[in-house]
Design a protein around this motif. Structure first.
Motif, PDB file in Angstrom:
ATOM      1  N   ASP A  78      23.740   5.654  35.547  1.00 12.84           N
ATOM      2  CA  ASP A  78      23.769   6.791  35.141  1.00 12.84           C
ATOM      3  C   ASP A  78      24.733   6.768  33.773  1.00 12.84           C
ATOM      4  OD1 ASP A  78      24.783   9.482  34.475  1.00 12.84           O
ATOM      5  OD2 ASP A  78      24.306  10.136  36.409  1.00 12.84           O
ATOM      6  N   SER A  79      24.427   7.350  32.652  1.00 12.20           N
ATOM      7  CA  SER A  79      24.971   7.186  31.549  1.00 12.20           C
ATOM      8  C   SER A  79      26.475   7.906  31.709  1.00 12.20           C
ATOM      9  CB  SER A  79      24.330   7.814  30.154  1.00 12.20           C
ATOM     10  OG  SER A  79      24.201   9.154  30.294  1.00 12.20           O
ATOM     11  N   ALA A  80      26.717   8.783  32.644  1.00 12.72           N
ATOM     12  CA  ALA A  80      28.235   9.424  32.741  1.00 12.72           C
ATOM     13  C   ALA A  80      28.818   8.671  33.629  1.00 12.72           C
ATOM     14  CB  ALA A  80      27.745  10.849  33.486  1.00 12.72           C
ATOM     15  N   ILE A  81      28.562   7.862  34.042  1.00  8.81           N
ATOM     16  CA  ILE A  81      29.504   6.828  34.918  1.00  8.81           C
ATOM     17  C   ILE A  81      30.489   5.924  33.696  1.00  8.81           C
ATOM     18  CG2 ILE A  81      29.800   4.890  36.710  1.00  8.81           C
ATOM     19  CD1 ILE A  81      27.143   5.942  37.791  1.00  8.81           C
ATOM     20  N   THR A  82      31.636   5.721  34.052  1.00  7.41           N
ATOM     21  CA  THR A  82      32.294   4.895  33.072  1.00  7.41           C
ATOM     22  C   THR A  82      33.197   4.076  34.097  1.00  7.41           C
ATOM     23  OG1 THR A  82      34.453   6.507  33.138  1.00  7.41           O
ATOM     24  CG2 THR A  82      32.803   6.743  31.607  1.00  7.41           C
ATOM     25  N   ALA A  83      34.090   3.064  33.509  1.00  6.19           N
ATOM     26  CA  ALA A  83      34.634   2.206  34.429  1.00  6.19           C
ATOM     27  C   ALA A  83      36.012   3.035  35.093  1.00  6.19           C
ATOM     28  CB  ALA A  83      35.385   1.211  33.270  1.00  6.19           C
ATOM     29  N   ASN A  84      36.253   3.898  34.688  1.00  5.49           N
ATOM     30  CA  ASN A  84      37.360   4.912  34.982  1.00  5.49           C
ATOM     31  C   ASN A  84      36.849   6.079  36.072  1.00  5.49           C
ATOM     32  OD1 ASN A  84      39.335   3.507  33.462  1.00  5.49           O
ATOM     33  ND2 ASN A  84      38.977   5.091  31.894  1.00  5.49           N
ATOM     34  N   SER A  85      35.569   5.922  36.475  1.00  3.43           N
ATOM     35  CA  SER A  85      34.930   6.918  37.274  1.00  3.43           C
ATOM     36  C   SER A  85      35.394   6.545  38.466  1.00  3.43           C
ATOM     37  CB  SER A  85      33.514   6.782  37.176  1.00  3.43           C
ATOM     38  OG  SER A  85      33.261   7.208  35.947  1.00  3.43           O
ATOM     39  N   PHE A  86      35.677   7.492  39.456  1.00  2.71           N
ATOM     40  CA  PHE A  86      36.063   7.615  40.871  1.00  2.71           C
ATOM     41  C   PHE A  86      34.675   7.922  41.541  1.00  2.71           C
ATOM     42  CE2 PHE A  86      37.328   9.699  44.918  1.00  2.71           C
ATOM     43  CZ  PHE A  86      38.096   8.618  45.365  1.00  2.71           C
ATOM     44  N   ILE A  87      34.188   6.946  42.476  1.00  6.22           N
ATOM     45  CA  ILE A  87      33.107   7.191  43.270  1.00  6.22           C
ATOM     46  C   ILE A  87      33.563   7.358  44.518  1.00  6.22           C
ATOM     47  CG2 ILE A  87      30.851   6.624  43.857  1.00  6.22           C
ATOM     48  CD1 ILE A  87      30.748   5.129  40.957  1.00  6.22           C
ATOM     49  N   LEU A  88      33.169   8.608  45.344  1.00  2.00           N
ATOM     50  CA  LEU A  88      33.390   8.644  46.893  1.00  2.00           C
ATOM     51  C   LEU A  88      32.014   8.754  47.471  1.00  2.00           C
ATOM     52  CD1 LEU A  88      35.131   9.464  49.174  1.00  2.00           C
ATOM     53  CD2 LEU A  88      34.951  11.859  48.833  1.00  2.00           C
ATOM     54  N   ALA A 144      31.741   0.127  43.242  1.00  2.00           N
ATOM     55  CA  ALA A 144      32.445  -0.334  41.977  1.00  2.00           C
ATOM     56  C   ALA A 144      31.878   0.196  40.927  1.00  2.00           C
ATOM     57  CB  ALA A 144      32.578  -1.689  42.024  1.00  2.00           C
ATOM     58  N   PRO A 145      32.777   1.202  39.867  1.00  2.00           N
ATOM     59  CA  PRO A 145      32.128   1.649  38.935  1.00  2.00           C
ATOM     60  C   PRO A 145      32.194   0.810  37.576  1.00  2.00           C
ATOM     61  CG  PRO A 145      34.161   2.891  39.254  1.00  2.00           C
ATOM     62  CD  PRO A 145      33.886   1.832  40.303  1.00  2.00           C
ATOM     63  N   GLY A 146      31.280   1.122  36.676  1.00  2.24           N
ATOM     64  CA  GLY A 146      31.330   0.295  35.448  1.00  2.24           C
ATOM     65  C   GLY A 146      30.659   1.066  34.148  1.00  2.24           C
ATOM     66  N   GLY A 188      28.327   2.914  32.442  1.00  2.94           N
ATOM     67  CA  GLY A 188      26.745   3.089  32.765  1.00  2.94           C
ATOM     68  C   GLY A 188      26.242   3.096  34.050  1.00  2.94           C
ATOM     69  N   SER A 189      27.042   2.401  34.908  1.00  2.00           N
ATOM     70  CA  SER A 189      26.435   2.195  36.303  1.00  2.00           C
ATOM     71  C   SER A 189      27.451   1.730  37.177  1.00  2.00           C
ATOM     72  CB  SER A 189      25.559   0.883  36.315  1.00  2.00           C
ATOM     73  OG  SER A 189      26.285  -0.423  35.863  1.00  2.00           O
ATOM     74  N   ALA A 190      27.193   1.873  38.690  1.00  2.09           N
ATOM     75  CA  ALA A 190      28.132   1.577  39.603  1.00  2.09           C
ATOM     76  C   ALA A 190      27.278   0.642  40.613  1.00  2.09           C
ATOM     77  CB  ALA A 190      28.531   2.945  40.270  1.00  2.09           C
ATOM     78  N   THR A 191      28.004  -0.192  41.176  1.00  2.00           N
ATOM     79  CA  THR A 191      27.513  -1.046  42.238  1.00  2.00           C
ATOM     80  C   THR A 191      27.793  -0.486  43.591  1.00  2.00           C
ATOM     81  OG1 THR A 191      27.419  -2.877  40.841  1.00  2.00           O
ATOM     82  CG2 THR A 191      27.295  -3.282  43.197  1.00  2.00           C
ATOM     83  N   LEU A 192      26.801  -0.056  44.759  1.00  2.00           N
ATOM     84  CA  LEU A 192      27.294   0.355  45.772  1.00  2.00           C
ATOM     85  C   LEU A 192      27.047  -0.682  46.796  1.00  2.00           C
ATOM     86  CD1 LEU A 192      25.249   3.941  45.484  1.00  2.00           C
ATOM     87  CD2 LEU A 192      27.644   3.445  44.745  1.00  2.00           C
ATOM     88  N   SER A 193      27.756  -0.896  47.549  1.00  2.00           N
ATOM     89  CA  SER A 193      27.907  -1.840  48.656  1.00  2.00           C
ATOM     90  C   SER A 193      27.732  -1.024  50.174  1.00  2.00           C
ATOM     91  CB  SER A 193      28.804  -2.810  48.564  1.00  2.00           C
ATOM     92  OG  SER A 193      28.657  -3.494  47.227  1.00  2.00           O
ATOM     93  N   LEU A 194      26.911  -1.906  51.153  1.00  2.00           N
ATOM     94  CA  LEU A 194      26.924  -1.445  52.363  1.00  2.00           C
ATOM     95  C   LEU A 194      27.093  -2.741  53.023  1.00  2.00           C
ATOM     96  CD1 LEU A 194      26.084   0.707  54.804  1.00  2.00           C
ATOM     97  CD2 LEU A 194      23.663  -0.103  54.244  1.00  2.00           C
ATOM     98  N   VAL A 212      29.608  11.095  45.350  1.00  2.00           N
ATOM     99  CA  VAL A 212      30.088  12.005  44.410  1.00  2.00           C
ATOM    100  C   VAL A 212      30.798  11.123  43.369  1.00  2.00           C
ATOM    101  CG1 VAL A 212      32.186  12.656  45.566  1.00  2.00           C
ATOM    102  CG2 VAL A 212      31.212  14.103  43.650  1.00  2.00           C
ATOM    103  N   ILE A 213      30.596  11.445  41.960  1.00  2.00           N
ATOM    104  CA  ILE A 213      31.135  10.791  41.101  1.00  2.00           C
ATOM    105  C   ILE A 213      32.054  11.684  40.264  1.00  2.00           C
ATOM    106  CG2 ILE A 213      30.958   9.425  38.678  1.00  2.00           C
ATOM    107  CD1 ILE A 213      27.941   8.859  39.825  1.00  2.00           C
ATOM    108  N   ILE A 214      33.371  11.297  40.183  1.00  2.00           N
ATOM    109  CA  ILE A 214      34.351  12.024  39.420  1.00  2.00           C
ATOM    110  C   ILE A 214      34.833  11.411  38.122  1.00  2.00           C
ATOM    111  CG2 ILE A 214      36.619  13.379  39.727  1.00  2.00           C
ATOM    112  CD1 ILE A 214      35.969  13.457  42.906  1.00  2.00           C
ATOM    113  N   GLU A 215      34.968  11.831  37.203  1.00  2.00           N
ATOM    114  CA  GLU A 215      35.599  11.178  36.076  1.00  2.00           C
ATOM    115  C   GLU A 215      36.923  11.168  36.075  1.00  2.00           C
ATOM    116  OE1 GLU A 215      35.910   8.709  33.046  1.00  2.00           O
ATOM    117  OE2 GLU A 215      34.041   9.187  34.324  1.00  2.00           O
ATOM    118  N   ALA A 216      37.638  10.206  36.252  1.00  2.00           N
ATOM    119  CA  ALA A 216      39.243  10.085  36.526  1.00  2.00           C
ATOM    120  C   ALA A 216      39.961   9.789  35.020  1.00  2.00           C
ATOM    121  CB  ALA A 216      39.629   9.333  37.465  1.00  2.00           C
ATOM    122  N   PRO A 217      40.741  10.541  34.745  1.00  2.00           N
ATOM    123  CA  PRO A 217      41.442   9.913  33.296  1.00  2.00           C
ATOM    124  C   PRO A 217      42.367   8.910  33.634  1.00  2.00           C
ATOM    125  CG  PRO A 217      42.165  12.092  33.986  1.00  2.00           C
ATOM    126  CD  PRO A 217      41.284  11.735  34.910  1.00  2.00           C
TER     127      PRO A 217
END
Length: 75
Positions: free
Chosen positions: A14-24, A41-43, A45-51, A68-73
């Motif tokens: 998702d282009s809205a994901i940044t390295a500073n994003s918080f993903i719950l 683990a956000p990066g 433009g993408s995030a790696t989800l682990s189970l 949920v993805i939260i953009e965190a400053p």
């Protein structure tokens, strides 16, 4: 089946994901609650989800997860 102690991953793009994003990420339903450890683990433009199966046995379930993805400053 997800064998005991095994971790699987997938990539959420998702282009809205940044390295500073918080993903719950949480296990919502399906499968045995408390049998899995999940992380994200956000990066850029993408995030790696682990189970991970944290039980001593193999699991053949279909867990449902919510995120949920939260953009965190940064400060």
């Amino acid at each position: 089946a997800l064998n005991a102690g095994v971790t699987i991953t997938c990539t959420l793009t998702d282009s809205a994901i940044t390295a500073n994003s918080f993903i719950l990420l949480s296990h919502e339903s399906g499968g045995s609650l408390g049998s899995y450890f999940c992380s994200a683990a956000p990066g850029a433009g993408s995030a790696t989800l682990s189970l991970k199966n944290i039980t001593a046995g193999n699991l053949s379930e279909a867990p449902v997860y919510r995120f949920v993805i939260i953009e965190a400053p940064t400060s």
